[in-house]
Every structure is written in structure tokens, then in C-alpha cells.
Design a protein around this motif. Sequence first.
Motif, PDB file in Angstrom:
ATOM      1  N   UNK A 182     -16.673  -4.173  -0.852  1.00  0.00           N
ATOM      2  CA  UNK A 182     -17.811  -4.571  -1.677  1.00  0.00           C
ATOM      3  C   UNK A 182     -18.594  -3.321  -2.086  1.00  0.00           C
ATOM      4  N   UNK A 183     -19.248  -3.355  -3.242  1.00  0.00           N
ATOM      5  CA  UNK A 183     -20.047  -2.201  -3.661  1.00  0.00           C
ATOM      6  C   UNK A 183     -21.085  -1.827  -2.599  1.00  0.00           C
ATOM      7  N   UNK A 184     -21.149  -0.520  -2.294  1.00  0.00           N
ATOM      8  CA  UNK A 184     -22.062  -0.045  -1.254  1.00  0.00           C
ATOM      9  C   UNK A 184     -22.248   1.464  -1.394  1.00  0.00           C
ATOM     10  N   UNK A 185     -23.322   1.989  -0.807  1.00  0.00           N
ATOM     11  CA  UNK A 185     -23.512   3.441  -0.803  1.00  0.00           C
ATOM     12  C   UNK A 185     -22.351   4.147  -0.099  1.00  0.00           C
ATOM     13  N   UNK A 186     -22.094   5.392  -0.521  1.00  0.00           N
ATOM     14  CA  UNK A 186     -20.998   6.178   0.052  1.00  0.00           C
ATOM     15  C   UNK A 186     -21.528   7.331   0.891  1.00  0.00           C
ATOM     16  N   UNK A 187     -20.637   7.951   1.633  1.00  0.00           N
ATOM     17  CA  UNK A 187     -21.001   9.103   2.461  1.00  0.00           C
ATOM     18  C   UNK A 187     -21.427  10.299   1.619  1.00  0.00           C
ATOM     19  N   UNK A 188     -21.019  10.381   0.359  1.00  0.00           N
ATOM     20  CA  UNK A 188     -21.330  11.530  -0.494  1.00  0.00           C
ATOM     21  C   UNK A 188     -22.563  11.303  -1.381  1.00  0.00           C
ATOM     22  N   UNK A 189     -23.295  10.229  -1.108  1.00  0.00           N
ATOM     23  CA  UNK A 189     -24.520   9.977  -1.848  1.00  0.00           C
ATOM     24  C   UNK A 189     -24.316   9.171  -3.119  1.00  0.00           C
ATOM     25  N   UNK A 190     -23.143   8.628  -3.291  1.00  0.00           N
ATOM     26  CA  UNK A 190     -22.857   7.810  -4.463  1.00  0.00           C
ATOM     27  C   UNK A 190     -22.835   6.340  -4.104  1.00  0.00           C
TER      28      UNK A 190
ATOM     29  N   UNK B 178       0.849  -1.195   0.000  1.00  0.00           N
ATOM     30  CA  UNK B 178       0.000   0.000   0.000  1.00  0.00           C
ATOM     31  C   UNK B 178       0.872   1.226   0.000  1.00  0.00           C
ATOM     32  N   UNK B 179       0.824   1.980  -1.080  1.00  0.00           N
ATOM     33  CA  UNK B 179       1.628   3.180  -1.211  1.00  0.00           C
ATOM     34  C   UNK B 179       0.831   4.447  -0.980  1.00  0.00           C
ATOM     35  N   UNK B 180      -0.441   4.308  -0.559  1.00  0.00           N
ATOM     36  CA  UNK B 180      -1.258   5.478  -0.301  1.00  0.00           C
ATOM     37  C   UNK B 180      -1.839   6.100  -1.550  1.00  0.00           C
ATOM     38  N   UNK B 181      -1.893   5.347  -2.654  1.00  0.00           N
ATOM     39  CA  UNK B 181      -2.429   5.864  -3.915  1.00  0.00           C
ATOM     40  C   UNK B 181      -3.518   4.919  -4.408  1.00  0.00           C
ATOM     41  N   UNK B 182      -4.623   5.479  -4.877  1.00  0.00           N
ATOM     42  CA  UNK B 182      -5.679   4.677  -5.495  1.00  0.00           C
ATOM     43  C   UNK B 182      -6.019   5.273  -6.851  1.00  0.00           C
ATOM     44  N   UNK B 183      -6.200   4.421  -7.833  1.00  0.00           N
ATOM     45  CA  UNK B 183      -6.686   4.845  -9.137  1.00  0.00           C
ATOM     46  C   UNK B 183      -8.204   4.770  -9.075  1.00  0.00           C
ATOM     47  N   UNK B 184      -8.873   5.707  -9.719  1.00  0.00           N
ATOM     48  CA  UNK B 184     -10.332   5.719  -9.655  1.00  0.00           C
ATOM     49  C   UNK B 184     -10.929   5.682 -11.054  1.00  0.00           C
ATOM     50  N   UNK B 185     -12.010   4.928 -11.180  1.00  0.00           N
ATOM     51  CA  UNK B 185     -12.748   4.805 -12.436  1.00  0.00           C
ATOM     52  C   UNK B 185     -14.195   5.155 -12.128  1.00  0.00           C
ATOM     53  N   UNK B 186     -14.649   6.302 -12.626  1.00  0.00           N
ATOM     54  CA  UNK B 186     -16.023   6.718 -12.385  1.00  0.00           C
ATOM     55  C   UNK B 186     -16.931   6.233 -13.508  1.00  0.00           C
ATOM     56  N   UNK B 187     -18.131   5.825 -13.124  1.00  0.00           N
ATOM     57  CA  UNK B 187     -19.102   5.283 -14.080  1.00  0.00           C
ATOM     58  C   UNK B 187     -20.455   5.955 -13.878  1.00  0.00           C
ATOM     59  N   UNK B 188     -21.398   5.646 -14.756  1.00  0.00           N
ATOM     60  CA  UNK B 188     -22.677   6.337 -14.765  1.00  0.00           C
ATOM     61  C   UNK B 188     -23.780   5.741 -13.929  1.00  0.00           C
ATOM     62  N   UNK B 189     -23.548   4.571 -13.305  1.00  0.00           N
ATOM     63  CA  UNK B 189     -24.635   3.969 -12.529  1.00  0.00           C
ATOM     64  C   UNK B 189     -24.090   3.001 -11.479  1.00  0.00           C
ATOM     65  N   UNK B 190     -24.933   2.714 -10.493  1.00  0.00           N
ATOM     66  CA  UNK B 190     -24.588   1.722  -9.471  1.00  0.00           C
ATOM     67  C   UNK B 190     -24.412   0.349 -10.114  1.00  0.00           C
ATOM     68  N   UNK B 191     -25.283   0.026 -11.065  1.00  0.00           N
ATOM     69  CA  UNK B 191     -25.212  -1.280 -11.729  1.00  0.00           C
ATOM     70  C   UNK B 191     -23.887  -1.458 -12.459  1.00  0.00           C
ATOM     71  N   UNK B 192     -23.359  -0.385 -13.008  1.00  0.00           N
ATOM     72  CA  UNK B 192     -22.072  -0.468 -13.697  1.00  0.00           C
ATOM     73  C   UNK B 192     -20.943  -0.736 -12.698  1.00  0.00           C
ATOM     74  N   UNK B 193     -21.025  -0.137 -11.510  1.00  0.00           N
ATOM     75  CA  UNK B 193     -20.052  -0.436 -10.453  1.00  0.00           C
ATOM     76  C   UNK B 193     -20.085  -1.931 -10.156  1.00  0.00           C
ATOM     77  N   UNK B 194     -21.285  -2.463  -9.939  1.00  0.00           N
ATOM     78  CA  UNK B 194     -21.436  -3.892  -9.626  1.00  0.00           C
ATOM     79  C   UNK B 194     -20.834  -4.763 -10.726  1.00  0.00           C
TER      80      UNK B 194
END
Length: 141
Positions: free
Chosen positions: A99-107, A67-83
Amino acid sequence: MKQSVSLITLGVGDHERAKAFYAALGWTPAMDVQETTFLQANGVVLVLWSRDKLAADLGIADDGARWGGVALAHNVGSDAEVDRIVEGARAAGAEVTREPAPTFYGGYAAGFRDPDGHVWEVAHNPGFGLADDGSVILPEA
């Protein structure tokens, strides 16, 4: 210095395994030269290169940290796409760390490590727009 990122290079332990993992996620190499794979990702290029060669090239001792303290992020258009993406990553050998789950920011989001330990977040953030090419469009301040 211009505010820009051109390439993100992931040091990988097994180049062929890494290529197969990203191919299983639907990524297609734009160029593959001397055990170096270049994957076009919007305006940024993701590079898969030997971890040993990367460390030597940058003059860094590789301590093998997971763990180097870095995460790559891939944003998508729906919850189903995350799953869908997370299940594809799991099937391709990823370690799902969240596991896929709701976030603190409403996503809705999930996290996984690729076979070399690189951490990815896959998220649907309803507060961000997405361009046709997948680029994130931040809200105006």
C-alpha cells in the motif's frame, strides 16, 4: 555495449487482458501488430507479447515463476499521484503488494502486480527530478 535500454518486453498470458489493463492505467498503444503491443514510454518502449512466444523466441523454458527479481518503476511528482495510480491499478485488476506509504529515503511509494504478475513500483522520490516527459533526472554526483 552502449549503456541503454530500448525495449522492455512483458510476457503476458492473455494479450487482450494485458492491453485492457494498461489501457485502464492510461497507456495508449503506439503500434499493435500480430498480438504484439508497443507502448511508447519516454525513450523506452514497453512491449506486451505472449509469454509462450517470448519464451520460445529466447530459447527459455517457462517455469511460470511469479517473481523473477525484477520490478518496473514509475516515478511521479507527488504522493497524491502515487495514490491515484495505485487505486487505478487496483480497480483495473492489479494485486497491490505494498500500500502507498512513506519510504526509508524520504519519499512515498507503493507496489503492485499486473494481471500477469509483473511487479511495478510507483514512487515519488523528492531526491529525483522529473523532466516534462516523465524521465527521471538523477542528481549530479
